[in-house]
Design an enzyme around this catalytic site. Sequence first.
Site, PDB file in Angstrom:
ATOM      1  N   HIS A 166       0.795  -1.231   0.000  1.00 11.39           N
ATOM      2  CA  HIS A 166       0.000   0.000   0.000  1.00 11.39           C
ATOM      3  C   HIS A 166       0.828   1.282   0.000  1.00 11.39           C
ATOM      4  O   HIS A 166       0.278   2.365  -0.164  1.00 11.39           O
ATOM      5  CB  HIS A 166      -0.964   0.031   1.192  1.00 11.39           C
ATOM      6  CG  HIS A 166      -0.280   0.400   2.479  1.00 11.39           C
ATOM      7  ND1 HIS A 166       0.441  -0.500   3.220  1.00 11.39           N
ATOM      8  CD2 HIS A 166      -0.193   1.582   3.147  1.00 11.39           C
ATOM      9  CE1 HIS A 166       0.930   0.097   4.282  1.00 11.39           C
ATOM     10  NE2 HIS A 166       0.577   1.362   4.271  1.00 11.39           N
TER      11      HIS A 166
HETATM   12  C1  UD1 Z   1      -2.120   6.097   5.044  1.00 12.53           C
HETATM   13  C2  UD1 Z   1      -0.844   6.612   5.675  1.00 12.53           C
HETATM   14  C3  UD1 Z   1       0.199   5.496   5.728  1.00 12.53           C
HETATM   15  C4  UD1 Z   1      -0.352   4.262   6.407  1.00 12.53           C
HETATM   16  C5  UD1 Z   1      -1.662   3.859   5.759  1.00 12.53           C
HETATM   17  C6  UD1 Z   1      -2.281   2.721   6.521  1.00 12.53           C
HETATM   18  C7  UD1 Z   1      -0.379   8.987   5.250  1.00 12.53           C
HETATM   19  C8  UD1 Z   1       0.458   9.959   4.473  1.00 12.53           C
HETATM   20  N1  UD1 Z   1      -0.264   7.705   4.879  1.00 12.53           N
HETATM   21  O1  UD1 Z   1      -1.825   5.756   3.703  1.00 12.53           O
HETATM   22  O2  UD1 Z   1       1.320   5.932   6.462  1.00 12.53           O
HETATM   23  O3  UD1 Z   1       0.591   3.227   6.295  1.00 12.53           O
HETATM   24  O4  UD1 Z   1      -2.574   4.970   5.767  1.00 12.53           O
HETATM   25  O5  UD1 Z   1      -3.162   1.981   5.749  1.00 12.53           O
HETATM   26  O6  UD1 Z   1      -1.081   9.381   6.151  1.00 12.53           O
HETATM   27  N2  UD1 Z   1      -9.079   5.122   0.338  1.00 12.53           N
HETATM   28  C9  UD1 Z   1     -10.327   4.590   0.214  1.00 12.53           C
HETATM   29  N3  UD1 Z   1     -11.017   4.307   1.359  1.00 12.53           N
HETATM   30  C10 UD1 Z   1     -10.547   4.533   2.594  1.00 12.53           C
HETATM   31  C11 UD1 Z   1      -9.262   5.092   2.717  1.00 12.53           C
HETATM   32  C12 UD1 Z   1      -8.537   5.378   1.579  1.00 12.53           C
HETATM   33  O7  UD1 Z   1     -10.814   4.348  -0.890  1.00 12.53           O
HETATM   34  O8  UD1 Z   1     -11.231   4.243   3.583  1.00 12.53           O
HETATM   35  C13 UD1 Z   1      -8.291   5.380  -0.883  1.00 12.53           C
HETATM   36  C14 UD1 Z   1      -8.505   6.774  -1.462  1.00 12.53           C
HETATM   37  O9  UD1 Z   1      -8.468   6.646  -2.851  1.00 12.53           O
HETATM   38  C15 UD1 Z   1      -7.280   7.519  -0.974  1.00 12.53           C
HETATM   39  C16 UD1 Z   1      -6.216   6.437  -0.945  1.00 12.53           C
HETATM   40  O10 UD1 Z   1      -6.903   5.254  -0.577  1.00 12.53           O
HETATM   41  O11 UD1 Z   1      -6.929   8.593  -1.811  1.00 12.53           O
HETATM   42  C17 UD1 Z   1      -5.090   6.704   0.024  1.00 12.53           C
HETATM   43  O12 UD1 Z   1      -5.602   6.945   1.344  1.00 12.53           O
HETATM   44  P1  UD1 Z   1      -4.772   7.859   2.376  1.00 12.53           P
HETATM   45  O13 UD1 Z   1      -5.420   7.814   3.685  1.00 12.53           O
HETATM   46  O14 UD1 Z   1      -4.512   9.204   1.781  1.00 12.53           O
HETATM   47  O15 UD1 Z   1      -3.362   7.178   2.442  1.00 12.53           O
HETATM   48  P2  UD1 Z   1      -2.973   5.639   2.640  1.00 12.53           P
HETATM   49  O16 UD1 Z   1      -2.311   5.178   1.394  1.00 12.53           O
HETATM   50  O17 UD1 Z   1      -4.139   4.884   3.142  1.00 12.53           O
HETATM   51  N1  UDP Z   2      -4.409  -5.184   8.410  1.00  9.66           N
HETATM   52  C1  UDP Z   2      -5.706  -5.673   8.513  1.00  9.66           C
HETATM   53  N2  UDP Z   2      -6.356  -6.036   7.360  1.00  9.66           N
HETATM   54  C2  UDP Z   2      -5.770  -5.964   6.130  1.00  9.66           C
HETATM   55  C3  UDP Z   2      -4.436  -5.472   6.049  1.00  9.66           C
HETATM   56  C4  UDP Z   2      -3.794  -5.069   7.208  1.00  9.66           C
HETATM   57  O1  UDP Z   2      -6.254  -5.773   9.608  1.00  9.66           O
HETATM   58  O2  UDP Z   2      -6.417  -6.312   5.139  1.00  9.66           O
HETATM   59  C5  UDP Z   2      -3.719  -4.762   9.648  1.00  9.66           C
HETATM   60  C6  UDP Z   2      -2.356  -5.380   9.847  1.00  9.66           C
HETATM   61  O3  UDP Z   2      -2.457  -6.646  10.467  1.00  9.66           O
HETATM   62  C7  UDP Z   2      -1.658  -4.348  10.717  1.00  9.66           C
HETATM   63  C8  UDP Z   2      -2.243  -3.046  10.242  1.00  9.66           C
HETATM   64  O4  UDP Z   2      -3.449  -3.382   9.546  1.00  9.66           O
HETATM   65  O5  UDP Z   2      -1.996  -4.509  12.073  1.00  9.66           O
HETATM   66  C9  UDP Z   2      -1.254  -2.406   9.339  1.00  9.66           C
HETATM   67  O6  UDP Z   2      -1.849  -1.398   8.635  1.00  9.66           O
HETATM   68  P1  UDP Z   2      -1.243  -0.882   7.257  1.00  9.66           P
HETATM   69  O7  UDP Z   2      -0.445  -1.939   6.610  1.00  9.66           O
HETATM   70  O8  UDP Z   2      -2.400  -0.331   6.510  1.00  9.66           O
HETATM   71  O9  UDP Z   2      -0.343   0.351   7.735  1.00  9.66           O
HETATM   72  P2  UDP Z   2       1.153   0.505   8.277  1.00  9.66           P
HETATM   73  O10 UDP Z   2       1.342  -0.397   9.438  1.00  9.66           O
HETATM   74  O11 UDP Z   2       2.079   0.209   7.149  1.00  9.66           O
HETATM   75  O12 UDP Z   2       1.220   1.937   8.633  1.00  9.66           O
END
Ligand code: UD1
Ligand code: UDP
Length: 363
Positions: free
Chosen positions: A203
């Site tokens: 991601h």
């Molecule tokens: C964010 C965090 C990242 C973390 C991740 C956990 C920042 C800069 N990044 O990244 O550090 O590891 O969350 O998962 O804060 N979207 C949906 N539905 C949702 C959420 C997101 O469709 O409920 C899609 C949207 O298109 C959005 C994209 O995902 O633009 C990215 O979401 P965003 O929260 O901006 O960043 P993450 O990649 O999720």
């Molecule tokens: N996770 C989850 N379901 C999923 C993918 C991840 O519950 O489909 C959990 C995972 O076990 C971990 C957390 O989400 O506890 C990690 O989140 P993510 O990878 O989105 O973010 P990061 O840790 O890289 O910030």
Amino acid sequence: MKIVSVIGARPQFIKAAAVSRVLRERHTEILVHTGQHYDDNMSAVFFEELAIPEPDVNLGIGSGPQGTQTGAMLQAVEGILLREKPDWTLVYGDTNSTLAGALAAAKLNIPVAHVEAGLRSFNRKMPEEINRVLTDRLSSLLLCPSRTAVDNLAREGIRAGVLEVGDVMADALAFAVEQATGRSSVLERMNLKPGGYLLATIHRAGNTDDLARLTRLLSALDTLAEGEPVIFPVHPRTRRAMAALPPPRSAALRCIEPVGYLDMVMLEKSARLILTDSGGVQKEAYWLGVPCLTLREETEWVETVAADWNRVVGTSPETIVSEARSFTPPAERPALYGEGRAAGHCVRALETYEAGGGGGHAG
Ligand code: UD1
Ligand code: UDP
């Protein structure tokens, strides 16, 4: 004490679940959800499964470019802090919700406690690295999961209020493993045998926004799926990026919706090997004794690499496939990031600081 906790993204729900449980035994917590993650399978499912109290406020900010999203959160969190006048603002990890919460509080002279302080990838191209550096600079209490994190802060001249408390994700994982046994039927539903499949998550912006990198990663998963099933819960960001690419060749590369935490823990626990660019998943793989390949050029969780249970393999399909087929970790797996009691240490650190101890040793 009155504490405003600011959370917004999937890993923060998991971390806050562990801390809120302890915090609320003795203090008043106002839980603010920025709305950064909003799909049911990215947000609501964690509140249900981990018995996290309903957020007192959901700011509903949603997705957007970095500055727009962070700016909207900053403005909205400030309003809440002005109204609630807490003793502390508590933030977690390294997302835009973390930075917005810390900045809003610091500007109002409300002390900030940062859970998971001191982590560094030393790669400023990551939005998370910018969020970490700035949040740590703004925090009064820096709650570190490891000695490395403490040392990283010292190198930046940050020594006051720094404590090694362990990792609250270990607390959350222990709770979830107990809950998942009996409650999660994911292995049966997906017809998976323990040790008979690989688990993958991707991601990071660096891997999804660069379609050449994403193509290489998917090609590696596709090749691996020819030998054993690859379960791939796809983050919405990655799903969106994949829409521009050809579909996977192999039906055994099973691209599924993001799963809840209990199913995730079961999938992790029984995987033969995990491939991920997630921070949380690297640590969970380690604690659960599952070898991990990190699909990045560097990791913040360097201890798992030093123990040789995690290998940083980048995005070359040849390297990933060959490592996934041959990687056998050593018999030893030293305890890392505390003993699953970090949440208690975090809350005690807040209390000690408040009582005038300036954050004395918590661990
Ligand atoms: C964010 C965090 C990242 C973390 C991740 C956990 C920042 C800069 N990044 O990244 O550090 O590891 O969350 O998962 O804060 N979207 C949906 N539905 C949702 C959420 C997101 O469709 O409920 C899609 C949207 O298109 C959005 C994209 O995902 O633009 C990215 O979401 P965003 O929260 O901006 O960043 P993450 O990649 O999720
Ligand atoms: N996770 C989850 N379901 C999923 C993918 C991840 O519950 O489909 C959990 C995972 O076990 C971990 C957390 O989400 O506890 C990690 O989140 P993510 O990878 O989105 O973010 P990061 O840790 O890289 O910030």
